[in-house]
Design a protein around this motif. Sequence first.
Motif, PDB file in Angstrom:
ATOM      1  N   GLY A  71       0.910  -1.317   0.048  1.00 55.73           N
ATOM      2  CA  GLY A  71       0.124   0.070  -0.194  1.00 55.73           C
ATOM      3  C   GLY A  71       0.886   1.081   0.070  1.00 55.73           C
ATOM      4  N   ILE A  72       0.403   2.246  -0.563  1.00 57.00           N
ATOM      5  CA  ILE A  72       1.106   3.497  -0.895  1.00 57.00           C
ATOM      6  C   ILE A  72       1.373   4.143   0.689  1.00 57.00           C
ATOM      7  CG2 ILE A  72       1.101   6.025  -1.692  1.00 57.00           C
ATOM      8  CD1 ILE A  72      -0.548   4.380  -4.074  1.00 57.00           C
ATOM      9  N   SER A  73       2.277   4.912   0.951  1.00 59.56           N
ATOM     10  CA  SER A  73       2.513   5.492   2.264  1.00 59.56           C
ATOM     11  C   SER A  73       1.542   6.676   2.131  1.00 59.56           C
ATOM     12  CB  SER A  73       4.047   5.686   2.440  1.00 59.56           C
ATOM     13  OG  SER A  73       4.132   6.420   3.563  1.00 59.56           O
ATOM     14  N   GLY A  74       0.824   6.775   3.202  1.00 59.36           N
ATOM     15  CA  GLY A  74      -0.012   8.098   3.278  1.00 59.36           C
ATOM     16  C   GLY A  74       0.827   9.032   4.161  1.00 59.36           C
ATOM     17  N   HIS A  75       1.696   8.753   5.063  1.00 61.86           N
ATOM     18  CA  HIS A  75       2.408   9.878   5.346  1.00 61.86           C
ATOM     19  C   HIS A  75       3.440  10.425   4.450  1.00 61.86           C
ATOM     20  CE1 HIS A  75       1.421   8.411   9.479  1.00 61.86           C
ATOM     21  NE2 HIS A  75       2.426   9.321  10.182  1.00 61.86           N
ATOM     22  N   ILE A 103       8.990  25.863  -2.443  1.00 64.21           N
ATOM     23  CA  ILE A 103       8.785  24.598  -2.963  1.00 64.21           C
ATOM     24  C   ILE A 103       9.504  23.313  -2.840  1.00 64.21           C
ATOM     25  CG2 ILE A 103       8.111  23.307  -4.967  1.00 64.21           C
ATOM     26  CD1 ILE A 103       6.932  25.969  -6.277  1.00 64.21           C
ATOM     27  N   PHE A 104      10.972  23.580  -3.020  1.00 64.50           N
ATOM     28  CA  PHE A 104      11.909  22.833  -2.694  1.00 64.50           C
ATOM     29  C   PHE A 104      12.077  22.267  -1.157  1.00 64.50           C
ATOM     30  CE2 PHE A 104      16.316  21.848  -1.508  1.00 64.50           C
ATOM     31  CZ  PHE A 104      16.764  20.782  -2.397  1.00 64.50           C
ATOM     32  N   GLY A 105      11.919  23.140  -0.344  1.00 65.16           N
ATOM     33  CA  GLY A 105      11.524  22.914   1.022  1.00 65.16           C
ATOM     34  C   GLY A 105      10.699  21.884   1.446  1.00 65.16           C
ATOM     35  N   GLY A 106       9.276  22.142   0.499  1.00 61.93           N
ATOM     36  CA  GLY A 106       8.261  21.288   1.015  1.00 61.93           C
ATOM     37  C   GLY A 106       8.371  20.158   0.381  1.00 61.93           C
ATOM     38  N   ILE A 107       9.318  19.806  -0.618  1.00 61.82           N
ATOM     39  CA  ILE A 107       9.524  18.512  -1.315  1.00 61.82           C
ATOM     40  C   ILE A 107      10.348  17.800  -0.555  1.00 61.82           C
ATOM     41  CG2 ILE A 107      10.286  17.256  -3.252  1.00 61.82           C
ATOM     42  CD1 ILE A 107       8.990  19.627  -4.944  1.00 61.82           C
ATOM     43  N   THR A 108      11.475  18.475  -0.026  1.00 62.27           N
ATOM     44  CA  THR A 108      12.335  17.682   0.592  1.00 62.27           C
ATOM     45  C   THR A 108      11.755  17.391   2.121  1.00 62.27           C
ATOM     46  OG1 THR A 108      14.088  19.377  -0.219  1.00 62.27           O
ATOM     47  CG2 THR A 108      14.642  18.241   2.044  1.00 62.27           C
ATOM     48  N   PHE A 109      10.925  18.219   2.632  1.00 67.01           N
ATOM     49  CA  PHE A 109      10.159  17.633   3.867  1.00 67.01           C
ATOM     50  C   PHE A 109       9.472  16.364   3.615  1.00 67.01           C
ATOM     51  CE2 PHE A 109       6.228  17.544   6.306  1.00 67.01           C
ATOM     52  CZ  PHE A 109       6.706  17.480   7.586  1.00 67.01           C
ATOM     53  N   GLY A 110       8.903  16.400   2.516  1.00 64.53           N
ATOM     54  CA  GLY A 110       8.077  14.976   1.910  1.00 64.53           C
ATOM     55  C   GLY A 110       9.297  13.833   1.974  1.00 64.53           C
ATOM     56  N   ILE A 111      10.479  14.083   1.465  1.00 57.56           N
ATOM     57  CA  ILE A 111      11.196  12.984   1.132  1.00 57.56           C
ATOM     58  C   ILE A 111      11.904  12.441   2.434  1.00 57.56           C
ATOM     59  CG2 ILE A 111      13.450  12.423   0.250  1.00 57.56           C
ATOM     60  CD1 ILE A 111      12.774  14.147  -2.133  1.00 57.56           C
ATOM     61  N   LEU A 112      12.060  13.508   3.307  1.00 55.74           N
ATOM     62  CA  LEU A 112      12.394  13.088   4.611  1.00 55.74           C
ATOM     63  C   LEU A 112      11.453  12.357   5.491  1.00 55.74           C
ATOM     64  CD1 LEU A 112      14.413  16.547   5.762  1.00 55.74           C
ATOM     65  CD2 LEU A 112      15.424  14.274   5.260  1.00 55.74           C
ATOM     66  N   ILE A 113      10.138  12.670   5.240  1.00 56.11           N
ATOM     67  CA  ILE A 113       9.204  12.043   5.959  1.00 56.11           C
ATOM     68  C   ILE A 113       9.117  10.572   5.522  1.00 56.11           C
ATOM     69  CG2 ILE A 113       6.531  11.457   6.180  1.00 56.11           C
ATOM     70  CD1 ILE A 113       7.747  13.576   8.233  1.00 56.11           C
ATOM     71  N   GLY A 114       9.383  10.246   4.200  1.00 57.04           N
ATOM     72  CA  GLY A 114       9.602   8.988   3.707  1.00 57.04           C
ATOM     73  C   GLY A 114      10.605   8.314   4.272  1.00 57.04           C
ATOM     74  N   ILE A 115      11.928   9.031   4.434  1.00 55.02           N
ATOM     75  CA  ILE A 115      12.809   8.194   5.146  1.00 55.02           C
ATOM     76  C   ILE A 115      12.596   7.924   6.386  1.00 55.02           C
ATOM     77  CG2 ILE A 115      15.193   8.573   5.735  1.00 55.02           C
ATOM     78  CD1 ILE A 115      15.728  10.606   3.369  1.00 55.02           C
ATOM     79  N   SER A 116      11.829   8.747   6.993  1.00 50.15           N
ATOM     80  CA  SER A 116      11.442   8.523   8.670  1.00 50.15           C
ATOM     81  C   SER A 116      10.727   7.180   8.675  1.00 50.15           C
ATOM     82  CB  SER A 116      10.909   9.584   9.099  1.00 50.15           C
ATOM     83  OG  SER A 116       9.525  10.080   8.649  1.00 50.15           O
ATOM     84  N   ARG A 117       9.857   6.940   7.527  1.00 50.41           N
ATOM     85  CA  ARG A 117       8.930   5.788   7.858  1.00 50.41           C
ATOM     86  C   ARG A 117       9.829   4.511   7.387  1.00 50.41           C
ATOM     87  NH1 ARG A 117       5.463   6.997  10.274  1.00 50.41           N
ATOM     88  NH2 ARG A 117       3.792   5.540   9.557  1.00 50.41           N
ATOM     89  N   LEU A 118      10.993   4.701   6.749  1.00 49.01           N
ATOM     90  CA  LEU A 118      11.824   3.666   6.435  1.00 49.01           C
ATOM     91  C   LEU A 118      12.567   3.380   7.920  1.00 49.01           C
ATOM     92  CD1 LEU A 118      13.460   4.139   2.943  1.00 49.01           C
ATOM     93  CD2 LEU A 118      11.472   2.579   3.557  1.00 49.01           C
ATOM     94  N   ALA A 119      13.178   4.508   8.709  1.00 41.13           N
ATOM     95  CA  ALA A 119      13.867   4.451   9.821  1.00 41.13           C
ATOM     96  C   ALA A 119      13.108   3.774  10.877  1.00 41.13           C
ATOM     97  CB  ALA A 119      14.423   5.817  10.123  1.00 41.13           C
ATOM     98  N   VAL A 120      11.620   3.712  10.879  1.00 41.33           N
ATOM     99  CA  VAL A 120      10.696   3.199  11.932  1.00 41.33           C
ATOM    100  C   VAL A 120      10.121   2.193  11.708  1.00 41.33           C
ATOM    101  CG1 VAL A 120      10.516   5.416  13.000  1.00 41.33           C
ATOM    102  CG2 VAL A 120       8.782   4.721  11.364  1.00 41.33           C
ATOM    103  N   HIS A 121      10.764   1.506  10.326  1.00 40.83           N
ATOM    104  CA  HIS A 121      10.349   0.066   9.842  1.00 40.83           C
ATOM    105  C   HIS A 121       8.684  -0.233   9.871  1.00 40.83           C
ATOM    106  CE1 HIS A 121      14.516  -0.550  10.701  1.00 40.83           C
ATOM    107  NE2 HIS A 121      14.385  -0.354  11.975  1.00 40.83           N
TER     108      HIS A 121
END
Length: 221
Positions: A71-75, A103-121
């Motif tokens: 399923g697609i990550s909602g976060h 805009i760049f800051g917002g996209i970067t925030f989204g990517i970091l949230i994605g990384i955080s979803r990987l970090a918390v497994h």
Amino acid sequence: MPTWTLFTKLADTYVLLPAALLCMLCLASARAWRLTAVWAVLLGCGLALVAATKLAFVGWGIGSRDWNFTGISGHAMRAAAIAPVLFYLLAQNSGLVVRMLAIFGGITFGILIGISRLAVHVHSVSEVVTGCLLGIVISLPFLALLERSPRPAFPRHLLLAAALPLLAMTGTPGAPTEKWLERVALSLSGHSAPYTRNDLGYPPLVDGDEQISGRSAHFWH
């Protein structure tokens, strides 16, 4: 891990959906009806697609074992879709460079949230990547439309003042979207129990001997 655990809460439903609603209300208050409608439709379609992929897996076991996709990550989707728009609206009366940085800051925030979803497994790489990409597909066309449209007039300081209290929601339990979607999926499928990664032999989200158990074995987060 504690840092990622706290950071990932910034993309919880209780934080970012009210932020998206604030953006919508600001556009509506400026009588930018077309922009308001487009934002509502784009974000609504994104949320529906995320929910559909999750319902498909938990209710019917539809996913991809090869891609470890349930399923697609909602976060990740919410962060990449909403943060760029929120940052842009706060910076819309600034120069082009500042607007692009927003805009760049917002996209970067989204990517970091994605990384955080990987970090918390709680997600696989494929789930995070699709979430980020879907969010970007929602935000960038809308931002292009904003850039070409007359600037909606609303007090930016009020938007910021209304958005900042949402950070306090990171200290509360996350929205129970898992329970809501699970009930809907089981009701629609007629099954008595939800499918999980373990049931269908999906690769574990944690390497080595450490295993995800209980609710974390689901794909919901």
